[in-house]
Design an enzyme around this catalytic site. Sequence first.
Site, PDB file in Angstrom:
ATOM      1  CG  HIS A 298      -5.816  -5.623   1.215  1.00  0.00           C
ATOM      2  ND1 HIS A 298      -6.305  -6.252   2.335  1.00  0.00           N
ATOM      3  CD2 HIS A 298      -4.532  -5.289   1.513  1.00  0.00           C
ATOM      4  CE1 HIS A 298      -5.365  -6.297   3.268  1.00  0.00           C
ATOM      5  NE2 HIS A 298      -4.271  -5.732   2.779  1.00  0.00           N
ATOM      6  CD  GLU A 299      -2.214  -3.931  -1.017  1.00  0.00           C
ATOM      7  OE1 GLU A 299      -1.845  -3.189  -0.090  1.00  0.00           O
ATOM      8  OE2 GLU A 299      -2.182  -5.180  -0.922  1.00  0.00           O
TER       9      GLU A 299
ATOM     10  CG  ASP B  45       9.417 -10.077   7.362  1.00  0.00           C
ATOM     11  OD1 ASP B  45       8.471  -9.264   7.409  1.00  0.00           O
ATOM     12  OD2 ASP B  45      10.482  -9.853   6.760  1.00  0.00           O
TER      13      ASP B  45
ATOM     14  CG  HIS C 210      -3.300  -0.974   3.632  1.00  0.00           C
ATOM     15  ND1 HIS C 210      -3.244  -1.212   4.992  1.00  0.00           N
ATOM     16  CD2 HIS C 210      -3.049  -2.172   3.039  1.00  0.00           C
ATOM     17  CE1 HIS C 210      -2.969  -2.511   5.191  1.00  0.00           C
ATOM     18  NE2 HIS C 210      -2.853  -3.115   4.025  1.00  0.00           N
TER      19      HIS C 210
ATOM     20  CE1 TYR D 183      -3.132  -8.797   5.090  1.00  0.00           C
ATOM     21  CE2 TYR D 183      -1.804  -9.953   6.716  1.00  0.00           C
ATOM     22  CZ  TYR D 183      -1.896  -9.119   5.617  1.00  0.00           C
ATOM     23  OH  TYR D 183      -0.765  -8.594   5.066  1.00  0.00           O
TER      24      TYR D 183
ATOM     25  CD  GLU E 217       0.186  -1.368   3.140  1.00  0.00           C
ATOM     26  OE1 GLU E 217       0.290  -2.323   2.355  1.00  0.00           O
ATOM     27  OE2 GLU E 217       0.374  -1.464   4.369  1.00  0.00           O
TER      28      GLU E 217
ATOM     29  CD  GLU F 217      -1.950  -5.659   6.339  1.00  0.00           C
ATOM     30  OE1 GLU F 217      -2.981  -5.715   5.633  1.00  0.00           O
ATOM     31  OE2 GLU F 217      -0.878  -5.161   5.944  1.00  0.00           O
TER      32      GLU F 217
HETATM   33  N1  BES Z   1       0.867  -4.494   3.700  1.00  0.00           N
HETATM   34  C1  BES Z   1       0.611  -5.770   3.173  1.00  0.00           C
HETATM   35  C2  BES Z   1       1.855  -6.534   2.833  1.00  0.00           C
HETATM   36  C3  BES Z   1       2.792  -6.713   4.005  1.00  0.00           C
HETATM   37  C4  BES Z   1       2.318  -6.933   5.288  1.00  0.00           C
HETATM   38  C5  BES Z   1       4.147  -6.671   3.809  1.00  0.00           C
HETATM   39  C6  BES Z   1       3.208  -7.071   6.359  1.00  0.00           C
HETATM   40  C7  BES Z   1       5.029  -6.838   4.859  1.00  0.00           C
HETATM   41  C8  BES Z   1       4.559  -7.035   6.142  1.00  0.00           C
HETATM   42  C9  BES Z   1      -0.334  -5.723   1.995  1.00  0.00           C
HETATM   43  O1  BES Z   1      -1.284  -4.713   2.124  1.00  0.00           O
HETATM   44  C10 BES Z   1      -1.088  -6.998   1.986  1.00  0.00           C
HETATM   45  O2  BES Z   1      -1.682  -7.293   2.967  1.00  0.00           O
HETATM   46  N2  BES Z   1      -1.106  -7.718   0.899  1.00  0.00           N
HETATM   47  C11 BES Z   1      -1.868  -8.950   0.777  1.00  0.00           C
HETATM   48  C12 BES Z   1      -3.151  -8.619   0.066  1.00  0.00           C
HETATM   49  C13 BES Z   1      -4.306  -9.533   0.289  1.00  0.00           C
HETATM   50  C14 BES Z   1      -4.662  -9.693   1.728  1.00  0.00           C
HETATM   51  C15 BES Z   1      -5.507  -9.041  -0.518  1.00  0.00           C
HETATM   52  C16 BES Z   1      -0.987  -9.905   0.005  1.00  0.00           C
HETATM   53  O3  BES Z   1       0.125  -9.520  -0.338  1.00  0.00           O
HETATM   54  O4  BES Z   1      -1.369 -11.036  -0.247  1.00  0.00           O
HETATM   55 ZN    ZN Z   2      -2.592  -5.165   3.784  1.00  0.00          ZN
END
Ligand code: BES
Ligand code: ZN
Length: 612
Positions: free
Chosen positions: A308-309, A386, A312, A394, A284, A331
């Site tokens: 989703h993005e 991570d 954010h 989520y 995002e 999230e």
């Molecule tokens: N912000 C996240 C990706 C992220 C989270 C990177 C935590 C590093 C640490 C992004 O918004 C995300 O959640 N992406 C999901 C989207 C899905 C839930 C629709 C993905 O990458 O799968």
């Molecule tokens: Zn996210």
Amino acid sequence: MKLKPVALALALSGISLHAVAANDEHTYANLDEVVSTHLYLDLDVDFDDKQLEGFVEHTLDWQDANARTLVLDTRDLEIDRVIYQGKSGKWREAKFDLAPRDDVKGAKLTIKFNQQAPKVRIYYNSLPQASGLQWLTPEQTASKTQPFMYSQSQAIHARSWIPVQDTPAMRVTYNARIETPKNVRAVMSADNTGAFIKDGDYFFDMPQAIPPYLIAIGAGNLEYKEMSHQTAIFAEPQILDASVAEFNDTQAMIDKTNAMYGEYAWGRYDLLMLPPSFPFGGMENPRLSFITPTVVAGDKSLVNLIAHELAHSWSGNLVTNATWEDLWLNEGFTSYVENRIMEEVFGRDRAVMEQSLDAAGLRAQLKTIDAPDTRLNLKLNGRDPDDAFSSVPYTKGQLFLIYLEEKYGRDVFDEFVKGYFKEYSFKSLTTAQFVTYLQANLIDKHPGVVSMDKVNEWIFEPGLPADAPNPTSDAFEKVDTLTATWLKGDITAAELPTANWTVHEWLHFINNLPRDLGNDKMVELDTQFNLTASTNKEVAFAWFMLGVGNGYDAIYPALDKHLTGIGRRKLIVPLYKSLITNGKRDWAYEVYQGARAGYHPLAQGTIDALFN
Ligand code: BES
Ligand code: ZN
């Protein structure tokens, strides 16, 4: 938990900034002594040496009259020189010390001054293994003509390409000058109008204050196409038109979200299409979400990623988690808002199907995660954020908010969420602060609906409360009935009425088939529906998982291509895991040896760990 809110009301570009001393265990920064309020980045994108090279200039706001030290986060950076501007305006050398590298936090950079310098400049370069950057050769791109690079700073990877106070408890504005080879265009999570002329010399300005994990850069053979007055796509020319066709509902999504939760705060909302090796679905980055090409399915079936993005832009970018233990505030709210956007733009049936698929994914994951890590308010205890990443923040977060919505009704709950976004705009908060806000503005205002015990159970206890929502879709129930009939042998696969099934129904169907289906049934399905050749990456993934679980060998050539061509962790890591546990370790290892160089450092790290 002891909280020491040092409300630093900094009047900067009309936005009041706050840094919260939130006990973020993942930063070395001494925010109680000094806060960086603005960054100027002057960087050369050096594809030959796979490094960013130049300087960052921090504007400093000193908090403590006795402080003379600035502590920054770094990881795998080479620091060349540090200078500071004294109050007289003259620049001088500063003494600095770079401590040994910690595996999780990186290397602490301590800069000592003999006065409270208003500005400090750090000359540095990143290293090729920077955890927050991926460098691709021309051969690894769609165009094959120019190299590509991009950043992924969340959660604690900004420090691998910028020496910075790398904590979501603080915010900076930034501007940047970025130099690239002449035929490469750079873009950033900022106003990109300074990147319209493709000449290798680009200027960016980000006037809204953001946490450092949202500073982002991408560079490659990028062209540009408008979708609406507010939205455009940057992409390699080969996928630009398909991406525009896939995502042309983005403006409608923005308009609907504005109506529900208050005006979009960031000006433009553009998308940057990344190479398939991008380890996430999306990121995002403000004004410019980074997007995996694996969602360009041709039928808009996976565009909840854009919702989703975009979501954010309210939850996360406007209202930010103060530490990574509070990720669910970011999230969970985003997953909730995402689904509300999908309902507005694509209707209730689809939104509920997406809830149901996610809830099923969560329930399956809960069985595999250690109980303490199934709490919304995580305890990281020094681990890399991570490593505790899962669908808990989520989908459990989303289910909690659906629970509240159902208890209070949409009108009341929407007002609450809108008020919350307004109250905490451009601020960071901890889970404890959220609980206080929730109690005052929802729970106590409407007594007798939900107890604080229940709230605390959701947020601080493992697993799902017994009365958690369990989203069910009529369409999925029909699929279940048909599946049972087919499994019993009462109808053949050809008799399944799949003509009007959506991708969601297919996913539900495949995900719920037994892992001991037997070869005949696998062959029957594949012959009838050609699932091994599915061009929808989520369907292919689900089918491959089923195939590996069932020892169905016809998938292997296509699975090899899937694993080699895509680096999105969600679509490859579970497959590697399943291959290893289903006796296909050697085959998987050989594929990995061929694929590894094309993966992002984060994906490499995750999969290396599986094989070690
Ligand atoms: N912000 C996240 C990706 C992220 C989270 C990177 C935590 C590093 C640490 C992004 O918004 C995300 O959640 N992406 C999901 C989207 C899905 C839930 C629709 C993905 O990458 O799968
Ligand atoms: Zn996210």
